[in-house]
Write a protein that holds these residues in place. Structure first.
Motif, PDB file in Angstrom:
ATOM      1  N   LEU A   1       0.858  -1.180   0.000  1.00 56.59           N
ATOM      2  CA  LEU A   1       0.000   0.000   0.000  1.00 56.59           C
ATOM      3  C   LEU A   1       0.897   1.235   0.000  1.00 56.59           C
ATOM      4  N   ASN A   2       0.690   2.113  -0.987  1.00 55.60           N
ATOM      5  CA  ASN A   2       1.558   3.287  -1.111  1.00 55.60           C
ATOM      6  C   ASN A   2       0.749   4.478  -1.619  1.00 55.60           C
ATOM      7  N   MET A   3       1.380   5.644  -1.652  1.00 53.08           N
ATOM      8  CA  MET A   3       0.677   6.864  -2.056  1.00 53.08           C
ATOM      9  C   MET A   3       0.760   7.119  -3.550  1.00 53.08           C
TER      10      MET A   3
ATOM     11  N   LYS B   1     -10.268   2.421   8.938  1.00 53.01           N
ATOM     12  CA  LYS B   1     -11.184   3.299   9.678  1.00 53.01           C
ATOM     13  C   LYS B   1     -11.673   4.451   8.807  1.00 53.01           C
ATOM     14  N   SER B   2     -10.856   4.887   7.844  1.00 60.48           N
ATOM     15  CA  SER B   2     -11.318   5.932   6.929  1.00 60.48           C
ATOM     16  C   SER B   2     -12.471   5.405   6.083  1.00 60.48           C
ATOM     17  N   CYS B   3     -12.338   4.168   5.627  1.00 62.36           N
ATOM     18  CA  CYS B   3     -13.430   3.538   4.872  1.00 62.36           C
ATOM     19  C   CYS B   3     -14.686   3.487   5.725  1.00 62.36           C
TER      20      CYS B   3
ATOM     21  N   LEU C   1      -8.069  -0.730  -2.620  1.00 66.92           N
ATOM     22  CA  LEU C   1      -8.235  -1.740  -1.564  1.00 66.92           C
ATOM     23  C   LEU C   1      -9.283  -2.780  -1.937  1.00 66.92           C
ATOM     24  N   PHE C   2     -10.296  -2.353  -2.699  1.00 66.75           N
ATOM     25  CA  PHE C   2     -11.438  -3.236  -2.962  1.00 66.75           C
ATOM     26  C   PHE C   2     -11.577  -3.636  -4.421  1.00 66.75           C
TER      27      PHE C   2
ATOM     28  N   ASN D   1      -4.593   0.651   9.859  1.00 62.03           N
ATOM     29  CA  ASN D   1      -5.663   1.109  10.739  1.00 62.03           C
ATOM     30  C   ASN D   1      -6.339   2.356  10.162  1.00 62.03           C
ATOM     31  N   ILE D   2      -5.533   3.305   9.704  1.00 59.95           N
ATOM     32  CA  ILE D   2      -6.081   4.550   9.122  1.00 59.95           C
ATOM     33  C   ILE D   2      -6.915   4.223   7.874  1.00 59.95           C
ATOM     34  N   ALA D   3      -6.395   3.334   7.036  1.00 55.63           N
ATOM     35  CA  ALA D   3      -7.109   2.996   5.791  1.00 55.63           C
ATOM     36  C   ALA D   3      -8.480   2.387   6.104  1.00 55.63           C
TER      37      ALA D   3
ATOM     38  N   THR E   1      -0.790   2.562   9.152  1.00 54.10           N
ATOM     39  CA  THR E   1      -1.403   2.826   7.850  1.00 54.10           C
ATOM     40  C   THR E   1      -2.651   1.965   7.636  1.00 54.10           C
TER      41      THR E   1
ATOM     42  N   GLU F   1      -2.731   1.853  -4.432  1.00 53.67           N
ATOM     43  CA  GLU F   1      -3.156   3.019  -3.661  1.00 53.67           C
ATOM     44  C   GLU F   1      -4.369   2.666  -2.806  1.00 53.67           C
ATOM     45  N   GLY F   2      -4.717   3.572  -1.908  1.00 56.62           N
ATOM     46  CA  GLY F   2      -5.880   3.353  -1.049  1.00 56.62           C
ATOM     47  C   GLY F   2      -7.156   3.114  -1.849  1.00 56.62           C
ATOM     48  N   SER F   3      -7.228   3.704  -3.042  1.00 55.56           N
ATOM     49  CA  SER F   3      -8.433   3.545  -3.858  1.00 55.56           C
ATOM     50  C   SER F   3      -8.551   2.140  -4.450  1.00 55.56           C
TER      51      SER F   3
END
Lengths: 344, 344
Positions: free
Chosen positions: B186-188, B243-245, B223-224, B239-241, B237, B219-221
């Motif tokens: 997972l990266n930016m 919980k943001s979802c 994940l799914f 946890n943030i990913a 990271t 990227e975070g987008s």
């Protein structure tokens, strides 16, 4: 309102200069006190300006085109752009702010290159360690918070995160009119013992400062609850948080859409529901949140999404004009100076 | 199937032992080859077991209660739990796995304390640097990926992230039957130059290993999207990913609900639409994803959500039984040994 000049980098973004020019024509109508400089390919921009303004009454003498021969591509490396793209539309936009010809600029181009050029040629305000990319975030109360950094600085030390809190406070106060904005750090739990050391150290600094209304840690699940007016994290974390939200929303939306295709009745029901609810979702329309600002610099720099529509690009221009009229860099400078004098 | 014994920490979680006991009664019916030990307050558990099993045919001789006098609270600090909560239901559960009486355990208690106790008393497999908390993640193709670490290790070095990729691969292969699972970091951004140094170093290690099918950055987008079968990041990271979802989904859902209250017609349309679409959303039901595993330990440890319902807790028990029957720790051990022999 004082007369200001804004530069538009017309060649950045995925969708070419027609988007930027269409947005500019709208901005010329809404902001009569603002003059514009457009950087990019002159013949192309001339033609686009003529085409887009045809059925309007805009005065094109308020727009000056500055010809540039190069374009920063979305996958160019920032370091290479600094060395090789010296006659790019992006570099010209930054230079025009740096030399005082304009007070701010908007670009939909490569974020890393924009950040690198702004840092190198526009430079940070005295005392500011790093510029940060800050974005407005909608919340459930229909109000707006700010999240920073969302990608300019992958790794940050505690002092830098602390300064992000200070700069975010200035934006929440000046742009959203919040008297004493609550500043929180994004963390993996709300208890004081949670998280990486750098986040805990930043918490200490924020708690000690009399210029920041520090409210503690928030979790990713509280990005949209209005728990804090300003949420601070490093650029890596901010990027992951925002993009994860995007991924989640997209997954749910696409599944919903796919389902609707299965039966006319579902399609009909969804359409009726959409009609009834449409207005109430306007606050979530992503167009109006387009425009992340690079704060901490000696001028206003607003980054539009690379894939922005003309409406979204217009929002980014409007953000930049507001920040310029408020003279946001000077206000950040004042606040940072106060904080630094408190520390030493 | 070989006979196995699973321990249930009945006192963890926000909702008390009745949830754990209700889930246990269901598990007794579905898993006839599994015996259970329940740790916690004996008189209370006895009464609950009698009450919950009343109208069923379950054989309570398959359940043994191990009395404990202490409870790890959700806000207890991990270090204090290690020193002071030596007769807690959580500690007893870990000890029973460590001494071989049971092969796995499930707890809905304090994640930090569970991680600390497991690390201290159950211990990591030889060669494993850190245990990781791993969760299944639904994707748009109706399949399942894995995300790790989601909170056990806030900060990780490159070697640890690399090992997470190895362990995640084993889970994707053994639990999801994927022959050669794709592992991503997972990266930016997806370009090789993006992100913090530690992520880039982990990418090098993953690329070099012949035991991991490394596919690059996501990227975070993504994940799914099913882009990767295993997505690796540090615990902060992850946890943030996640919980943001959660925050994003909650914001949209609550706004939708609030809107519906405004008119009977909206309510009616939404209800009809829900009825039509209900089945197709079953894959997103969070209950079935309850149960994050602590991998890399000398036994199976599954963490249920603190606020889990009996159905969700049952899912966590089912996960633990599957992992135990597969002897997942031994399979991870084998793979880690192979990888280590390749490195030295």
């Amino acid at each position: 309102m004082a007369k200001i000049t804004l530069v538009i980098d017309a060649m950045g973004g995925d969708r070419g200069p027609s988007i930027a020019v269409a947005a500019l024509i709208r901005a010329l109508q809404s902001f009569p006190e603002t003059d514009f400089i457009v950087t990019g390919d002159e013949p192309r921009l001339k033609a686009l300006l003529a085409r887009e303004s045809k059925d309007t009454a805009v005065d094109l003498s308020r727009v000056r085109i500055q010809h540039t021969s190069q374009i920063v591509q979305m996958d160019d490396k920032p370091g290479q752009c600094i060395r090789q793209k010296t006659d790019s539309s992006m570099r010209a936009a930054i230079d025009l702010v740096a030399d005082g010809t304009a007070q701010g600029c908007v670009s939909a181009g490569n974020t890393g290159a924009l950040m690198a050029m702004a840092y190198m040629y526009l430079k940070t305000l005295p005392g500011v360690l790093r510029p940060a990319l800050i974005t407005p975030v909608p919340n459930q109360h229909g109000k707006q918070g700010f999240l920073l950094d969302i990608g300019a600085n992958p790794v940050c030390d505690a002092e830098t995160l602390f300064q992000f809190g200070v700069m975010g406070s200035v934006l929440a106060r000046e742009l959203n009119g919040i008297e004493n904005p609550k500043v929180a750090l994004l963390n993996m739990g709300t208890e004081e013992i949670k998280g990486p050391d750098v986040v805990k150290q930043a918490a200490m600094l924020l708690k000690q400062s009399s210029f920041v209304n520090y409210s503690g840690f928030v979790e990713g699940s509280e990005l949209f609850t209005g728990e804090a007016d300003v949420i601070v994290c490093d650029g890596f974390t901010g990027n992951i948080a925002l993009k994860s939200c995007e991924g989640m929303a997209k997954m749910v939306y696409e599944h919903f859409q796919r389902n609707l295709k299965t039966h006319w009745l579902s399609r009909g029901l969804a359409w009726l529901l959409y009609k009834r609810q449409k207005k109430s979702w306007a606050w979530l329309n992503p167009d109006q949140y387009n425009g992340a600002s690079l704060v901490g610099l000696r001028g206003v720099v607003v980054k539009s999404h690379g894939n922005a529509s003309a409406n979204a690009f217009y929002s980014a221009i409007a953000h930049a004009i507001t920040e310029t009229q408020l003279n946001l860099p000077a206000r950040i400078h004042n606040q940072v100076e106060k904080v630094l004098s408190e520390q030493h």
